[in-house]
Design an enzyme around this catalytic site. Structure first.
Site, PDB file in Angstrom:
ATOM      1  N   GLU A  30     -16.448   5.844   4.147  1.00 46.82           N
ATOM      2  CA  GLU A  30     -15.794   5.276   5.335  1.00 46.82           C
ATOM      3  C   GLU A  30     -15.838   6.298   6.453  1.00 46.82           C
ATOM      4  OE1 GLU A  30     -11.564   4.505   5.068  1.00 46.82           O
ATOM      5  OE2 GLU A  30     -11.268   6.112   3.627  1.00 46.82           O
ATOM      6  N   ARG A  73       0.833  -1.211   0.000  1.00 47.73           N
ATOM      7  CA  ARG A  73       0.000   0.000   0.000  1.00 47.73           C
ATOM      8  C   ARG A  73       0.863   1.255   0.000  1.00 47.73           C
ATOM      9  NH1 ARG A  73      -4.540   0.289   4.488  1.00 47.73           N
ATOM     10  NH2 ARG A  73      -2.773   0.917   5.776  1.00 47.73           N
ATOM     11  N   LYS A  81      -2.752   6.585   1.299  1.00 49.17           N
ATOM     12  CA  LYS A  81      -2.625   6.999   2.704  1.00 49.17           C
ATOM     13  C   LYS A  81      -1.727   8.235   2.756  1.00 49.17           C
ATOM     14  CE  LYS A  81      -2.415   4.694   7.175  1.00 49.17           C
ATOM     15  NZ  LYS A  81      -3.668   5.200   7.699  1.00 49.17           N
TER      16      LYS A  81
HETATM   17  N1  PLP Z   1      -9.408   4.213   6.420  1.00 51.42           N
HETATM   18  C1  PLP Z   1      -8.595   5.208   6.784  1.00 51.42           C
HETATM   19  C2  PLP Z   1      -8.912   6.573   6.304  1.00 51.42           C
HETATM   20  C3  PLP Z   1      -7.495   4.946   7.593  1.00 51.42           C
HETATM   21  O1  PLP Z   1      -6.689   5.931   7.976  1.00 51.42           O
HETATM   22  C4  PLP Z   1      -7.252   3.647   8.022  1.00 51.42           C
HETATM   23  C5  PLP Z   1      -6.079   3.343   8.842  1.00 51.42           C
HETATM   24  O2  PLP Z   1      -5.073   2.920   8.380  1.00 51.42           O
HETATM   25  C6  PLP Z   1      -8.112   2.641   7.606  1.00 51.42           C
HETATM   26  C7  PLP Z   1      -9.195   2.956   6.812  1.00 51.42           C
HETATM   27  C8  PLP Z   1      -7.883   1.229   8.018  1.00 51.42           C
HETATM   28  O3  PLP Z   1      -6.814   0.664   7.293  1.00 51.42           O
HETATM   29  P1  PLP Z   1      -5.958  -0.483   7.938  1.00 51.42           P
HETATM   30  O4  PLP Z   1      -6.897  -1.539   8.342  1.00 51.42           O
HETATM   31  O5  PLP Z   1      -5.062  -0.931   6.837  1.00 51.42           O
HETATM   32  O6  PLP Z   1      -5.222   0.100   9.070  1.00 51.42           O
HETATM   33  C1  COI Z   2      -4.209   3.344  11.400  1.00 50.15           C
HETATM   34  O1  COI Z   2      -5.218   2.770  11.761  1.00 50.15           O
HETATM   35  O2  COI Z   2      -3.105   2.782  11.397  1.00 50.15           O
HETATM   36  C2  COI Z   2      -4.237   4.715  10.934  1.00 50.15           C
HETATM   37  O3  COI Z   2      -3.304   5.128  10.310  1.00 50.15           O
HETATM   38  C3  COI Z   2      -5.371   5.591  11.272  1.00 50.15           C
HETATM   39  C4  COI Z   2      -4.877   6.846  11.890  1.00 50.15           C
HETATM   40  C5  COI Z   2      -5.910   7.885  11.811  1.00 50.15           C
HETATM   41  C6  COI Z   2      -4.402   6.623  13.284  1.00 50.15           C
END
Ligand code: PLP
Ligand code: COI
Length: 366
Positions: A221, A82, A185
């Site tokens: 989301e 990612r 991200k």
């Molecule tokens: N959506 C957003 C905007 C996020 O910042 C995060 C955190 O990383 C997620 C979803 C969840 O992603 P992940 O499960 O890979 O941490």
């Molecule tokens: C995560 O879940 O790792 C994120 O980056 C979300 C963040 C807003 C803390």
């Protein structure tokens, strides 16, 4: 080595200093060897593209102490992929996968005493980031980059932990556009969402639920996490070009199927919130945060009694957490054990590699 003296079961999601971070520098077509640093600040040219034009992306993953005494990180390869996609999306130098994984292993290993003990409920949060550095004033990509990984021990993102939160559908503010960078991200997405989150908190909600920016009809989301819901034996989660592809959500779809649920990844009309039996936010930081209620305009839907997590949320949470801490076999190979080794790469106090100050031909109008 003794563990750091922290109140492990009561950690919040805040920054705490650890022993080392690791830094790599892209310059003249190559990444430097990674170096461990104790310094927490970075010397940065004031004209760096990360400061002006948003050339910044980051990742988030967690390291856990396992039942058998090992330390492991969860799905690090997915974060590597990612981050590569995020870098490419905003024209930054991508970090090679092997370098990403090696950096995570080295920095976690060097900070072993900050990995919360098995059973504490806490985790070592790993935060990789890439920034465009070096002087530049035209809107063009940098030609130098820094890749840093730091770690910090954390508890739950939402201070309620695994307790239902109350959220509100946000219609006035968009987080990301369908053909923009919502699926990357990048820091700008989070800055864009701050005013919505703050306004929601001022009204007594924990977070917002964004709608798709084009039609204002489908659920996208939440601010820091993906959305999922349970209905009629189905795990339903939005398909959208403007949401972050969550690694936790991807893992939950696998676990949901294993539990006999049907997974539907599709557009989710916002009115469907009134039909769901359970709903939740999911992400690395949020893990699974059950949703107790959703406010949509002047209507509110409450899931269950609003304060107790639903059965499916509970099962998914338990299974995910059990895999992460080695309570059940890691049948999907989601864990990468961190080898114990002498920290490599100048584990010393000292400044990060300094961006060069040689003059640049970057004043060409774009
Ligand atoms: N959506 C957003 C905007 C996020 O910042 C995060 C955190 O990383 C997620 C979803 C969840 O992603 P992940 O499960 O890979 O941490
Ligand atoms: C995560 O879940 O790792 C994120 O980056 C979300 C963040 C807003 C803390």
């Amino acid at each position: 080595m003794d563990k750091a003296n922290l109140d492990w079961p009561n950690l919040d999601f805040g920054f705490r200093s650890t022993d080392y971070n690791i830094r790599f520098h892209w310059k003249d077509g190559a990444w430097s060897e990674g170096r461990l640093h104790t310094e927490e600040t970075i010397p940065l040219h004031m004209a760096s593209t990360c400061l002006h034009y948003g050339q910044e992306c980051f990742e988030g993953l967690k390291a856990f102490s396992l039942k058998n005494g090992d330390v492991a990180v969860f799905r690090v390869e997915e974060n590597a992929k990612r981050m590569e996609a995020s870098c490419k999306k905003i024209h930054m130098q991508p970090v090679p996968h092997d370098m990403f994984v090696d950096a995570v292993k080295r920095v976690v290993n060097a900070n072993r005493r900050f990995v919360p003990p098995y059973g504490s409920g806490a985790a070592l949060y790993v935060r990789p980031l890439v920034i465009g550095i070096g002087p530049r004033i035209g809107v063009r990509p940098a030609d130098e980059y820094m890749f840093i990984v730091f770690v910090t021990p954390v508890g739950p993102y939402f201070k309620s932990g695994f307790k239902p939160v109350n959220i509100i559908v946000e219609e006035a503010i968009d987080r990301a556009a369908p053909q923009g960078v919502g699926d990357a991200k990048v820091g700008g997405n989070y800055a864009a969402g701050m005013r919505a989150s703050i306004a929601a908190r001022e009204k007594g909600y924990t977070e917002v639920l964004y709608l798709d920016a084009k039609h204002k009809k489908f659920i996208d989301e939440s601010g820091p996490a993906n959305f999922f819901a349970i209905k009629d034996g189905k795990y339903i989660t939005p398909q959208s070009a403007s949401i972050l592809p969550s690694i936790t959500n991807m893992s939950l779809t696998t676990l949901a199927e294993e539990m006999g649920l049907t997974v539907e990844r599709r557009q989710v009309p916002v009115e469907e919130i009134f039909e769901f039996e359970e709903a939740g936010c999911c992400g690395t930081a949020a893990v699974i945060t059950p949703i107790g209620s959703i406010q949509f305009r002047d209507r509110k839907v409450v899931y269950g009694d609003g304060v107790t997590p639903g059965d499916v949320c509970q099962k998914l949470y338990k299974q995910l957490r059990s895999i992460q801490i080695g309570d059940v076999p890691d049948t999907h190979n989601w864990l990468t054990v961190i080898p114990k080794e002498e920290p490599r790469g100048n584990a010393r106090s000292g400044p990060a590699p300094r961006a060069t100050s040689r003059p640049r031909k970057d004043v060409v109008p774009v």
